[in-house]
Design an enzyme around this catalytic site. Structure first.
Site, PDB file in Angstrom:
ATOM      1  N   CYS A  51       0.825  -1.204   0.000  1.00 20.39           N
ATOM      2  CA  CYS A  51       0.000   0.000   0.000  1.00 20.39           C
ATOM      3  C   CYS A  51       0.867   1.265   0.000  1.00 20.39           C
ATOM      4  O   CYS A  51       1.757   1.413   0.829  1.00 20.39           O
ATOM      5  CB  CYS A  51      -0.940   0.079   1.196  1.00 20.39           C
ATOM      6  SG  CYS A  51      -2.078  -1.288   1.274  1.00 20.39           S
ATOM      7  N   ARG A 106       3.979  -0.232  -4.864  1.00 17.53           N
ATOM      8  CA  ARG A 106       3.668  -0.661  -3.493  1.00 17.53           C
ATOM      9  C   ARG A 106       2.390  -1.479  -3.404  1.00 17.53           C
ATOM     10  O   ARG A 106       2.151  -2.171  -2.424  1.00 17.53           O
ATOM     11  CB  ARG A 106       3.515   0.563  -2.618  1.00 17.53           C
ATOM     12  CG  ARG A 106       4.796   0.957  -1.987  1.00 17.53           C
ATOM     13  CD  ARG A 106       4.508   1.815  -0.795  1.00 17.53           C
ATOM     14  NE  ARG A 106       5.624   1.812   0.090  1.00 17.53           N
ATOM     15  CZ  ARG A 106       5.689   1.111   1.218  1.00 17.53           C
ATOM     16  NH1 ARG A 106       4.696   0.347   1.571  1.00 17.53           N
ATOM     17  NH2 ARG A 106       6.736   1.174   1.971  1.00 17.53           N
ATOM     18  N   TRP A 147      -2.718  -2.729  -1.768  1.00 19.26           N
ATOM     19  CA  TRP A 147      -2.339  -4.141  -1.883  1.00 19.26           C
ATOM     20  C   TRP A 147      -3.175  -4.840  -0.825  1.00 19.26           C
ATOM     21  O   TRP A 147      -2.951  -4.679   0.371  1.00 19.26           O
ATOM     22  CB  TRP A 147      -0.848  -4.310  -1.603  1.00 19.26           C
ATOM     23  CG  TRP A 147      -0.347  -5.714  -1.793  1.00 19.26           C
ATOM     24  CD1 TRP A 147       0.069  -6.277  -2.958  1.00 19.26           C
ATOM     25  CD2 TRP A 147      -0.191  -6.718  -0.781  1.00 19.26           C
ATOM     26  NE1 TRP A 147       0.457  -7.579  -2.734  1.00 19.26           N
ATOM     27  CE2 TRP A 147       0.318  -7.877  -1.411  1.00 19.26           C
ATOM     28  CE3 TRP A 147      -0.430  -6.761   0.588  1.00 19.26           C
ATOM     29  CZ2 TRP A 147       0.589  -9.046  -0.727  1.00 19.26           C
ATOM     30  CZ3 TRP A 147      -0.166  -7.937   1.282  1.00 19.26           C
ATOM     31  CH2 TRP A 147       0.345  -9.065   0.624  1.00 19.26           C
ATOM     32  N   ASN A 153      -1.695   1.984   5.888  1.00 12.36           N
ATOM     33  CA  ASN A 153      -0.803   0.942   5.403  1.00 12.36           C
ATOM     34  C   ASN A 153      -0.455   0.063   6.591  1.00 12.36           C
ATOM     35  O   ASN A 153      -0.065   0.589   7.626  1.00 12.36           O
ATOM     36  CB  ASN A 153       0.453   1.598   4.808  1.00 12.36           C
ATOM     37  CG  ASN A 153       1.487   0.593   4.391  1.00 12.36           C
ATOM     38  OD1 ASN A 153       1.166  -0.564   4.106  1.00 12.36           O
ATOM     39  ND2 ASN A 153       2.741   1.013   4.347  1.00 12.36           N
ATOM     40  N   GLY A 154      -0.607  -1.254   6.458  1.00 12.58           N
ATOM     41  CA  GLY A 154      -0.310  -2.150   7.578  1.00 12.58           C
ATOM     42  C   GLY A 154      -1.510  -3.014   7.890  1.00 12.58           C
ATOM     43  O   GLY A 154      -2.421  -3.144   7.072  1.00 12.58           O
ATOM     44  N   GLU A 178      17.073 -18.337  -6.127  1.00 18.15           N
ATOM     45  CA  GLU A 178      16.743 -16.973  -6.544  1.00 18.15           C
ATOM     46  C   GLU A 178      16.216 -16.964  -7.987  1.00 18.15           C
ATOM     47  O   GLU A 178      15.255 -16.258  -8.305  1.00 18.15           O
ATOM     48  CB  GLU A 178      17.981 -16.070  -6.384  1.00 18.15           C
ATOM     49  CG  GLU A 178      17.940 -14.730  -7.102  1.00 18.15           C
ATOM     50  CD  GLU A 178      16.721 -13.878  -6.764  1.00 18.15           C
ATOM     51  OE1 GLU A 178      16.000 -14.187  -5.807  1.00 18.15           O
ATOM     52  OE2 GLU A 178      16.475 -12.906  -7.506  1.00 18.15           O
ATOM     53  N   LYS A 221      12.658 -15.416  -9.343  1.00 15.24           N
ATOM     54  CA  LYS A 221      12.540 -14.447 -10.443  1.00 15.24           C
ATOM     55  C   LYS A 221      11.581 -14.956 -11.512  1.00 15.24           C
ATOM     56  O   LYS A 221      10.720 -14.239 -12.007  1.00 15.24           O
ATOM     57  CB  LYS A 221      13.936 -14.219 -11.023  1.00 15.24           C
ATOM     58  CG  LYS A 221      14.396 -12.894 -11.369  1.00 15.24           C
ATOM     59  CD  LYS A 221      14.548 -11.794 -10.368  1.00 15.24           C
ATOM     60  CE  LYS A 221      13.776 -11.825  -9.096  1.00 15.24           C
ATOM     61  NZ  LYS A 221      14.285 -11.222  -7.935  1.00 15.24           N
ATOM     62  N   GLU A 252       7.835 -15.062 -10.143  1.00 15.06           N
ATOM     63  CA  GLU A 252       7.089 -13.825  -9.877  1.00 15.06           C
ATOM     64  C   GLU A 252       6.704 -13.061 -11.125  1.00 15.06           C
ATOM     65  O   GLU A 252       5.671 -12.399 -11.131  1.00 15.06           O
ATOM     66  CB  GLU A 252       7.792 -12.932  -8.853  1.00 15.06           C
ATOM     67  CG  GLU A 252       9.085 -12.318  -9.271  1.00 15.06           C
ATOM     68  CD  GLU A 252       9.773 -11.554  -8.129  1.00 15.06           C
ATOM     69  OE1 GLU A 252       9.081 -10.948  -7.310  1.00 15.06           O
ATOM     70  OE2 GLU A 252      11.014 -11.570  -8.082  1.00 15.06           O
ATOM     71  N   HIS A 281      17.477 -37.451  -5.364  1.00 14.54           N
ATOM     72  CA  HIS A 281      16.844 -37.898  -4.113  1.00 14.54           C
ATOM     73  C   HIS A 281      15.335 -37.655  -4.105  1.00 14.54           C
ATOM     74  O   HIS A 281      14.727 -37.699  -3.045  1.00 14.54           O
ATOM     75  CB  HIS A 281      17.508 -37.210  -2.926  1.00 14.54           C
ATOM     76  CG  HIS A 281      18.954 -37.564  -2.772  1.00 14.54           C
ATOM     77  ND1 HIS A 281      19.380 -38.811  -2.386  1.00 14.54           N
ATOM     78  CD2 HIS A 281      20.076 -36.837  -3.006  1.00 14.54           C
ATOM     79  CE1 HIS A 281      20.707 -38.846  -2.363  1.00 14.54           C
ATOM     80  NE2 HIS A 281      21.149 -37.650  -2.739  1.00 14.54           N
ATOM     81  N   LYS A 317       6.040  -4.155  -3.900  1.00 15.57           N
ATOM     82  CA  LYS A 317       7.491  -4.014  -3.768  1.00 15.57           C
ATOM     83  C   LYS A 317       8.001  -4.165  -2.336  1.00 15.57           C
ATOM     84  O   LYS A 317       8.927  -4.914  -2.091  1.00 15.57           O
ATOM     85  CB  LYS A 317       7.916  -2.657  -4.337  1.00 15.57           C
ATOM     86  CG  LYS A 317       9.417  -2.412  -4.328  1.00 15.57           C
ATOM     87  CD  LYS A 317      10.119  -3.234  -5.372  1.00 15.57           C
ATOM     88  CE  LYS A 317      11.629  -3.079  -5.355  1.00 15.57           C
ATOM     89  NZ  LYS A 317      12.279  -4.183  -6.057  1.00 15.57           N
TER      90      LYS A 317
HETATM   91  C1  F6R Z   1      11.720 -10.612  -5.248  1.00 16.21           C
HETATM   92  C2  F6R Z   1      11.808  -9.574  -4.247  1.00 16.21           C
HETATM   93  C3  F6R Z   1      11.399  -9.902  -2.852  1.00 16.21           C
HETATM   94  C4  F6R Z   1      12.226  -9.082  -1.857  1.00 16.21           C
HETATM   95  C5  F6R Z   1      11.730  -9.313  -0.418  1.00 16.21           C
HETATM   96  C6  F6R Z   1      12.548  -8.529   0.578  1.00 16.21           C
HETATM   97  O1  F6R Z   1      12.209 -10.180  -6.473  1.00 16.21           O
HETATM   98  O2  F6R Z   1      12.161  -8.464  -4.539  1.00 16.21           O
HETATM   99  O3  F6R Z   1      11.521 -11.260  -2.582  1.00 16.21           O
HETATM  100  O4  F6R Z   1      13.566  -9.439  -1.963  1.00 16.21           O
HETATM  101  O5  F6R Z   1      10.388  -8.948  -0.311  1.00 16.21           O
HETATM  102  O6  F6R Z   1      12.512  -7.164   0.317  1.00 16.21           O
HETATM  103  P1  F6R Z   1      13.620  -6.171   0.835  1.00 16.21           P
HETATM  104  O7  F6R Z   1      14.893  -6.489   0.137  1.00 16.21           O
HETATM  105  O8  F6R Z   1      13.102  -4.819   0.489  1.00 16.21           O
HETATM  106  O9  F6R Z   1      13.742  -6.401   2.314  1.00 16.21           O
END
Ligand code: F6R
Length: 619
Positions: free
Chosen positions: A2, A28, A82, A108-109, A497, A501, A504, A520, A614
Site C-alpha cells: 500500500c 507498493r 495491496w 498501510n499495515g 533466486e 525471479k 514472480e 533424491h 514491492k
Molecule cells: C523478489 C523480491 C522480494 C524481496 C523481499 C525482501 O524479487 O524483490 O523477494 O527481496 O520482499 O525485500 P527487501 O529487500 O526490500 O527487504
C-alpha cells in the site's frame, strides 16, 4: 504494501498532486486506489471543506489524469492498495470514511485487533461499509472526536490499535492532516523549508507545504527536505499563524508529549526513478547492472573493515533477509566458508524469532534489505535489540527503518529500484557480501580487484544481442508448465533466486534445487521436454554438476546450461564469463533477462506482477 500520500499547502491542485504521487507509488500495491480532496467554499458557500471521494478498482497508471475532475483544493490524501483484509473491490479501496462521513483515513499495515474493535463500534451503532481492518480507524477517530480535539482523537485511536500500521487522517471542515506510525514507514516532505536557525532538530517545522507519504518518490519532484517518523510518533500539519505558511508539529503517541525531529536533506534524484527509453523498469534495472555493481564496491573502507572486525569478534553471526534478499544471504554461508573459512548462520527474517534463545551481546545480526522496510526484518531487529545484539544493515534505501536502526550501515548504492522483482539491488548486495568475506579473510584489496574485474565483464556482457539470445530461449520455453534450476555451492542459493525471479514475473511453476539433490526425489518431476536450467561451473564441481545434468538429460529433460564453457549435454548454452568467486553475481543476470522476456511473451506486466508489491511492510 500500500502506497500512501497526503498534501496540505499553498498549491490549489492537491487532487492532481495526489494522483501523480500515487502513480509514483504504484509499485507498493496496485489492485485499487482512491483519494479524498477537501473542497473549499464555493460562491454559494456550500462545500466548505467538504470531502470529494474518488475510488477505482485497477491500476492507477491505467487512468490518465483527464479521467478525473479535480476541484480547487489544497488538502487531500490518497492510497494505492495491496489487499490484506477484504476482496479487491471499490468498497474495500481506501480512503475509508467514518460512518458519519466526517473522517477520512488512508492506512498501510494491518490492524490485528480489528475484529474486536469493530464489534465494540458496532455495539455503539456504527455501521461498516467495507470488509477492511482499516475502517475501524476513522470510526474510532470519529468516536473520540465527540469528546476531544483531532490530535487527541488520533492519538487515542493509535493507542488502541494492535499491529504494524501507518495512517493519515483528515476531518471534514478542518484544515489539518494528522498521521501516526507504528511499524510501517511514514515520511514528511517539506516544500520550502523555512528553518529558524541552523539547528535542524526541531519540534515545530515551518514550510509552504507538507506531504506525508509512505515513500520519498511520492513527493520527490517537490522537495528533498524530509523528516522520518519513527514508531510511536505522530505528526500534525496545520496552517501557521504566518500567512501562506504551514507547520508540522511532532508528538509521541504514548503520552502526547512534544518531540523534536531532525530535518534531513536527501540525495535522491527524481530522474533516476523514470524508465527512459526502456519498455519496463525491470529491463532498465537489469541493464543498470553495468554500473551498479561497481557502485556497490565503492564502500567506505573503514566501515567494511569495521564490520569485518565485528564478524571476527562475534560469537555467532546471523545473516537475515526475506525473499530474494534471503537468497543473497544464503550465498554468504558458502562465500564465507570458502573465502574466509568462517561459519555464518543464515535465516529468513520471518524465522529469526526461533533463534532468540541463542542471542547474546556477542551475537551479530547482518540484515540485507533493498527497501529497508520489510516487516519481517524489522521484527527481527526488535528481538535483536532486546537481546543487546549488534546490527549491520546492508540497505539500498537511504533513511529507511533498517538504515536508521542499524549500528553500522553498508549502503548498497544501486539507486532506486522500482520494478517489483529485484535485480540490480540483488547483484549489488551479492557484491557487498562477497567483499565482506574477503575483508574477514584480511584480503579486502584482492576482493575488490576480483569484483571490479567481474563488474567490467558484466559491462561487456549486458548488450542487446545478449538480451535477444535470452529472448530466443524464452520463446522456446514460454508455454511450459514447470521448469527447474540447479546449482552447487553458492550457485545453489542462486538456483533458488532464479526460481523466485521466474515465478514472480512469468507465473511459470519454477523450483530451484541443490544439484546433487535431484536424484533424491525431484527427478520424478522430469519428463520429455521439461526445461532444466543448470549453473555449471568451470573448475571445481563441474564434473559433479554435469553428472546431475546427465541424469536429467537421460530422462528427456531439455538442458539450458549457464556456463563459461559449452558442453554436449546442453540443448541451449547461456554463456557467462568466468569470474571466480563473483560467479553467483554473473550467473543470475541471464536468468533475470530470461524471466523478463518470458513475462513479456506471456503478456504479463513484469514491473507489477500479480498479487505482489514491492516492499512488504506486513508480517
Ligand atoms: C523478489 C523480491 C522480494 C524481496 C523481499 C525482501 O524479487 O524483490 O523477494 O527481496 O520482499 O525485500 P527487501 O529487500 O526490500 O527487504
Amino acid at each position: 504494501m500500500c502506497g500512501i500520500i497526503s498534501y496540505l499547502g499553498n498549491r490549489k491542485n492537491a487532487g492532481k498532486l495526489i494522483v501523480d504521487g500515487l502513480k509514483k507509488l504504484e509499485y507498493r500495491g496496485y489492485d485499487s486506489f482512491g483519494f479524498v480532496e477537501a473542497v473549499p467554499s464555493t460562491s454559494s458557500g456550500q462545500r466548505n471543506g467538504k470531502f470529494k471521494l474518488t475510488k477505482k478498482v485497477g491500476k492507477i497508471s491505467e487512468f490518465p489524469s483527464s479521467t478525473f475532475h479535480f476541484p480547487l483544493s489544497n488538502l487531500a490524501l490518497g492510497h494505492t492498495r495491496w489487499a490484506t483484509h477484504g476482496k479487491v473491490n471499490r468498497a474495500n479501496a481506501h480512503p475509508h470514511l467514518s460512518a458519519d462521513r466526517k473522517v477520512a483515513v488512508i492506512h498501510n499495515g494491518i490492524v490485528e485487533n480489528h475484529a474486536a474493535l469493530r464489534k465494540e463500534l458496532q455495539k455503539k451503532g456504527v455501521q461498516f461499509a467495507s470488509d477492511t481492518d482499516t475502517e475501524v480507524i476513522p470510526n474510532l477517530i470519529a468516536e473520540f472526536l465527540k469528546r476531544g480535539n483531532l490530535r487527541e482523537a488520533v492519538r487515542k485511536t493509535a493507542k488502541k490499535l494492535k499491529g504494524r500500521f501507518a495512517f493519515v487522517a483528515m476531518v471534514e471542515g478542518e484544515k489539518k492532516l494528522i498521521a501516526a506510525r507504528n511499524g510501517s514507514p511514514l515520511i514528511v516532505g517539506i516544500e520550502k523549508f523555512f528553518p529558524k536557525s541552523d539547528d535542524r532538530l526541531i519540534s515545530k517545522i515551518d514550510g509552504s507545504a507538507f506531504f506525508i507519504a509512505s515513500d520519498v518518490p511520492a513527493f520527490l519532484n517537490f522537495t528533498r527536505d524530509v523528516v522520518y517518523l519513527d514508531d510511536g510518533e505522530m505528526v500534525e500539519i496545520e496552517p501557521s499563524p504566518k500567512k501562506d505558511h504551514f507547520h508540522a508539529h511532532f508528538f509521541e503517541i504514548e503520552n502526547g508529549d512534544e518531540i523534536k525531529k531532525r530535518v534531513i536533506s536527501i540525495d535522491w534524484k527524481a530522474e533516476k526513478a523514470e524508465k527512459g527509453d526502456f519498455a519496463h523498469f525491470m529491463l532498465k534495472e537489469i541493464f543498470e547492472q553495468k554500473e551498479t555493481i561497481e557502485r556497490a564496491l565503492n564502500q567506505d573502507e573503514r566501515q567494511i573493515e569495521k564490520v569485518a572486525g565485528l564478524i571476527r569478534k562475534s560469537f555467532g553471526t546471523f545473516f537475515i533477509g526475506c525473499g530474494t534478499a534471503g537468497k543473497v544471504c544464503a550465498t554468504a554461508e558458502y562465500l564465507f566458508a570458502k573465502i574466509a573459512r568462517r561459519h555464518v548462520n543464515v535465516i529468513f527474517g520471518s524465522e529469526f524469532d526461533t533463534q532468540e534463545p541463542f542471542l547474546t551481546e556477542r551475537t551479530l545480526l547482518i540484515a540485507v534489505s533493498q527497501s529497508g522496510e520489510t516487516a519481517d526484518v524489522l521484527e527481527a531487529y526488535k528481538i535483536a535489540k532486546k537481546r543487546g545484539v549488534q546490527t549491520v544493515g546492508v540497505v539500498n534505501t537511504e533513511g529507511s527503518s533498517v538504515a536508521r536502526h542499524s549500528d553500522v550501515v553498508l549502503p548498497v548504492n544501486a539507486g532506486m529500484e522500482k520494478a517489483v522483482a529485484s535485480t540490480k539491488a540483488t547483484t549489488a548486495q551479492l557484491a557487498i557480501l562477497t567483499l565482506l568475506a574477503y575483508a574477514v579473510a584480511g584480503k579486502l584489496d584482492e576482493g575488490r580487484q576480483m569484483l571490479a574485474e567481474a563488474a567490467s565483464q558484466i559491462n561487456d556482457l549486458l548488450n542487446p544481442r545478449y538480451s535477444e539470445h535470452l529472448e530466443k530461449i524464452a520463446r522456446k520455453i514460454k508455454n511450459v508448465e514447470s521448469l527447474y534450476i540447479i546449482g552447487k555451492a553458492a550457485d545453489y542459493p542462486m538456483a533458488l533466486e532464479a526460481a523466485i525471479k521466474l515465478q514472480e514475473v512469468s507465473y511459470i511453476h519454477a523450483e530451484g534445487f541443490a544439484a546433487g539433490e535431484l536424484k533424491h526425489g525431484p527427478l520424478a518431476l522430469i519428463s520429455r521436454g521439461t526445461p532444466l536450467i543448470a549453473f555449471v561451473p568451470t573448475g571445481e564441481y563441474r564434473a559433479d554438476v554435469l553428472s546431475n545434468v546427465a541424469e536429467v538429460q537421460a530422462r528427456g529433460g531439455r538442458i539450458i546450461g549457464v556456463s563459461a564453457e559449452n558442453d554436449d549435454l546442453f540443448d541451449e548454452w547461456i554463456r557467462v564469463p568466468n569470474v571466480g568467486n563473483a560467479q553467483p553475481i554473473v550467473n543470475i543476470i541471464p536468468i533475470q533477462l530470461l524471466a523478463y522476456h518470458l513475462a513479456v511473451l506471456r503478456k504479463n506486466n513484469p514491473d507489477l506482477p500479480r498479487n505482489l508489491a514491492k516492499s512488504v511492510t506486513v508480517k
